[in-house]
Design a protein around this motif. Sequence first.
Motif, short mmCIF file in Angstrom:
data_model
loop_
_atom_site.label_atom_id
_atom_site.label_comp_id
_atom_site.label_asym_id
_atom_site.label_seq_id
_atom_site.Cartn_x
_atom_site.Cartn_y
_atom_site.Cartn_z
N GLN A 228 0.80 -1.22 0.00
CA GLN A 228 0.00 0.00 0.00
C GLN A 228 0.83 1.27 0.00
OE1 GLN A 228 0.45 -2.21 2.46
NE2 GLN A 228 -0.78 -1.69 4.26
N HIS A 231 0.29 3.18 -5.33
CA HIS A 231 -1.13 3.33 -5.62
C HIS A 231 -1.44 3.32 -7.12
CE1 HIS A 231 0.59 7.40 -4.98
NE2 HIS A 231 -0.08 7.68 -6.08
N TRP A 253 -4.77 -1.47 -2.67
CA TRP A 253 -6.00 -0.87 -2.14
C TRP A 253 -6.41 -1.66 -0.90
CZ3 TRP A 253 -11.69 -1.68 -2.96
CH2 TRP A 253 -12.43 -0.53 -2.63
N GLN A 257 -3.67 2.32 3.16
CA GLN A 257 -3.49 3.12 1.96
C GLN A 257 -4.02 4.53 2.19
OE1 GLN A 257 -2.14 4.52 -0.83
NE2 GLN A 257 -2.20 2.41 -1.68
N VAL A 261 -6.29 4.95 -5.41
CA VAL A 261 -5.61 3.90 -6.18
C VAL A 261 -6.17 3.87 -7.60
CG1 VAL A 261 -5.19 1.42 -6.38
CG2 VAL A 261 -5.12 2.52 -4.13
#
Length: 291
Positions: A228, A231, A253, A257, A261
């Motif tokens: 994460q 992205h 994702w 995160q 994304v």
Amino acid sequence: AGVVLDESAILAHIEAKTRKLILESFQDVPYRLSCTATPCPNDIAELAGQAEFLGVMTRNEMLSTFFVHDDEGWRLRGHAKQPFFRWLASWAQAINTPDDIGFDGSAYVLPPLEIREHVIETDWRRPGELFAGVLKGISDRADVRRQSVTDRVAKVAELANGTDEQVLIWTGLNDEGTACVKAIPDAVEVHGTQPLDTKIERLMGFIDGKYRVLVTKGKIAGHGLNLQHAHRMIFMGLNDSWALFHQSIGREWRYGQTSPVTVDIVVTDHEVGIVENVKQKAREAAGLVQG
């Protein structure tokens, strides 16, 4: 007194000997919990495996109670839809966030996900045929994918080279990975025949920012990894597995995160139906969770 089976979707795929060992080893354990992040609503084998592991009902009992077999395989009886899902809800629970079971879920709200499709026009035809028509079976799909590698790599390279951000590229064929690394100067590949030390160094190098672009397959890195920090990702084609698509997206994702994304899917004009099939499975999975 109790056992937890994580990644339990594997009950639908592992060979019979291992599945039999799992089922028999824990049939007398009073408390059993089965967990999966990718429940497949149309995977009868998975549902049967879950129910049997938990001691709810055997596969044969489930099939005879709710399903009928015809030329297309096992399908839910028309009048059994409500009883089947009522039965399913009696022993299974879908949880998307801690909110669902009364806890604070604020830390689990994910940023936006954007999925973009890029369709590459091709002149693929079967030998001796004037029009392409609908793809028939695995052989047609494999043939289209092999013949369109150059055109699809060009689009993937355009996307990856057009940003300074880290990019994760998912491939399906060995030739796709090799061609991507040649077309993207700062890309490294992780593939199955490499020594374990090389795989670890390149995966960790991508995580640490040493490598900007990582090229690999979903079957290699599509499960378990926390990526994460990046992205952006690109799928160089798709197969019909919604679970693998879902898991692969989930490398970036996922909880933790902080950025939106972006997922790019590059397919030929003949493979659009595969994308639609995966989308339909995603809608069915969402419907299963939402009840």
